[in-house]
Design an enzyme around this catalytic site. Structure first.
Site, PDB file in Angstrom:
ATOM      1  CD  GLU A 190       5.370   1.552  -9.089  1.00  9.49           C
ATOM      2  OE1 GLU A 190       4.522   1.448  -8.191  1.00  9.49           O
ATOM      3  OE2 GLU A 190       5.805   0.565  -9.718  1.00  9.49           O
TER       4      GLU A 190
ATOM      5  CG  LEU B 112      -1.490  -8.138  -7.830  1.00  8.21           C
ATOM      6  CD1 LEU B 112      -0.539  -9.179  -7.263  1.00  8.21           C
ATOM      7  CD2 LEU B 112      -0.756  -7.236  -8.812  1.00  8.21           C
TER       8      LEU B 112
ATOM      9  N   GLY C 186       0.802  -1.229   0.000  1.00  8.13           N
ATOM     10  CA  GLY C 186       0.000   0.000   0.000  1.00  8.13           C
ATOM     11  C   GLY C 186       0.827   1.268   0.000  1.00  8.13           C
ATOM     12  CB  SER C 187       4.413   2.051  -0.544  1.00  8.03           C
ATOM     13  OG  SER C 187       4.690   1.670  -1.862  1.00  8.03           O
TER      14      SER C 187
ATOM     15  CG  HIS D 170       2.932  -3.103 -15.434  1.00  9.41           C
ATOM     16  ND1 HIS D 170       2.342  -4.244 -14.930  1.00  9.41           N
ATOM     17  CD2 HIS D 170       4.071  -3.501 -16.040  1.00  9.41           C
ATOM     18  CE1 HIS D 170       3.097  -5.287 -15.235  1.00  9.41           C
ATOM     19  NE2 HIS D 170       4.149  -4.866 -15.912  1.00  9.41           N
TER      20      HIS D 170
ATOM     21  CG  ASP E 109      -0.284  -5.296 -17.289  1.00 16.14           C
ATOM     22  OD1 ASP E 109      -0.781  -4.568 -16.421  1.00 16.14           O
ATOM     23  OD2 ASP E 109       0.309  -6.352 -17.052  1.00 16.14           O
TER      24      ASP E 109
HETATM   25  C1  GAR Z   1       3.767  -1.485  -7.378  1.00 13.06           C
HETATM   26  O1  GAR Z   1       5.128  -1.568  -7.719  1.00 13.06           O
HETATM   27  C2  GAR Z   1       2.922  -1.622  -8.631  1.00 13.06           C
HETATM   28  O2  GAR Z   1       3.523  -1.095  -9.766  1.00 13.06           O
HETATM   29  C3  GAR Z   1       2.784  -3.106  -8.729  1.00 13.06           C
HETATM   30  O3  GAR Z   1       2.578  -3.539  -7.406  1.00 13.06           O
HETATM   31  C4  GAR Z   1       3.342  -2.691  -6.547  1.00 13.06           C
HETATM   32  C5  GAR Z   1       2.483  -2.323  -5.371  1.00 13.06           C
HETATM   33  O4  GAR Z   1       3.258  -1.689  -4.397  1.00 13.06           O
HETATM   34  N1  GAR Z   1       1.696  -3.464  -9.592  1.00 13.06           N
HETATM   35  C6  GAR Z   1       1.744  -4.482 -10.439  1.00 13.06           C
HETATM   36  O5  GAR Z   1       2.693  -5.247 -10.505  1.00 13.06           O
HETATM   37  C7  GAR Z   1       0.513  -4.624 -11.317  1.00 13.06           C
HETATM   38  N2  GAR Z   1       0.733  -5.593 -12.357  1.00 13.06           N
HETATM   39  P1  GAR Z   1       2.592  -0.931  -3.183  1.00 13.06           P
HETATM   40  O6  GAR Z   1       1.575  -1.897  -2.556  1.00 13.06           O
HETATM   41  O7  GAR Z   1       3.734  -0.662  -2.253  1.00 13.06           O
HETATM   42  O8  GAR Z   1       1.949   0.300  -3.687  1.00 13.06           O
END
Ligand code: GAR
Length: 190
Positions: free
Chosen positions: A176, A87, A14-15, A106, A147
């Site tokens: 991100e 996901l 959840g960052s 992504h 995607d």
């Molecule tokens: C992020 O890096 C996002 O790009 C990825 O999951 C991570 C979630 O991080 N998403 C995917 O891989 C989608 N295919 P977070 O929970 O720390 O925000």
């Protein structure tokens, strides 16, 4: 001007969701109004509590066999759905209800390293195995295929040959955190 309401769907640490909560915290025109997760202990639930944002925990039958989530989104006046580490494939009824109003991030430079099964560490390991000299992130609209929706924004980072998959993940996550909320802000403020 009417306030625009964002729902964040997140299932990981959840960052990115936290960055949204911080970014829009003092805004009246755009608010994070709902957090949706499919995990009982998602980190994002803690962040939602801290920022006093309502949460909804979903399971597969609720999400895929009913359309009840539409009522929740409507009752929170949701204008835009932001996927941040969510996901599950978005079902057609939801894509149809929010045309060009569902956005994903992504952790790679799509169309490379996308598709089913390509998420999180799987992406960064594949990038490493292919000795890529750069990676990055893609913000894109969501359609009915993993995607494959229209790209909104990409940012790149250079990779060193000695970078591990974890190092690559860290570099991409910096991009991100720096860009996702800002790009959504621009999109909603247009
Ligand atoms: C992020 O890096 C996002 O790009 C990825 O999951 C991570 C979630 O991080 N998403 C995917 O891989 C989608 N295919 P977070 O929970 O720390 O925000």
């Amino acid at each position: 001007m009417a306030t625009k309401h964002i729902a964040i769907f997140a299932s990981g640490s959840g960052s990115n969701a936290l960055k949204f909560l911080e970014y829009f915290d003092d805004r009246e025109d755009i608010k994070v109004s709902l957090i949706v997760t499919n995990k009982r202990r998602a980190g994002v639930l803690e962040h939602a509590k801290k920022y006093d944002v309502p949460t909804l925990r979903i399971d597969r039958p609720f999400f895929y066999d009913s359309q009840a989530i539409l009522d929740v989104l409507k009752s929170e006046h949701i204008d835009l759905i932001v996927l941040a580490g969510f996901l599950w494939l978005i079902p057609p009824y939801l894509v149809d209800a929010y045309p060009n109003k569902i956005i994903n991030i992504h952790p790679a430079l799509l169309p490379k390293y996308g598709g089913k099964g390509m998420y999180g560490q799987h992406v960064h390991k594949a990038v490493k195995e292919n000795n890529e000299t750069e990676s990055g992130m893609t913000i894109h609209f969501v359609n009915q295929k993993f995607d494959e929706g229209l790209h909104i924004f990409q940012a790149k980072c250079a990779l060193d040959p000695e970078d591990s998959a974890d190092d690559i993940a860290r570099k991409v996550l910096v991009l991100e955190h720096k860009n996702y909320a800002r790009v959504v802000d621009e999109l909603l403020s247009k």
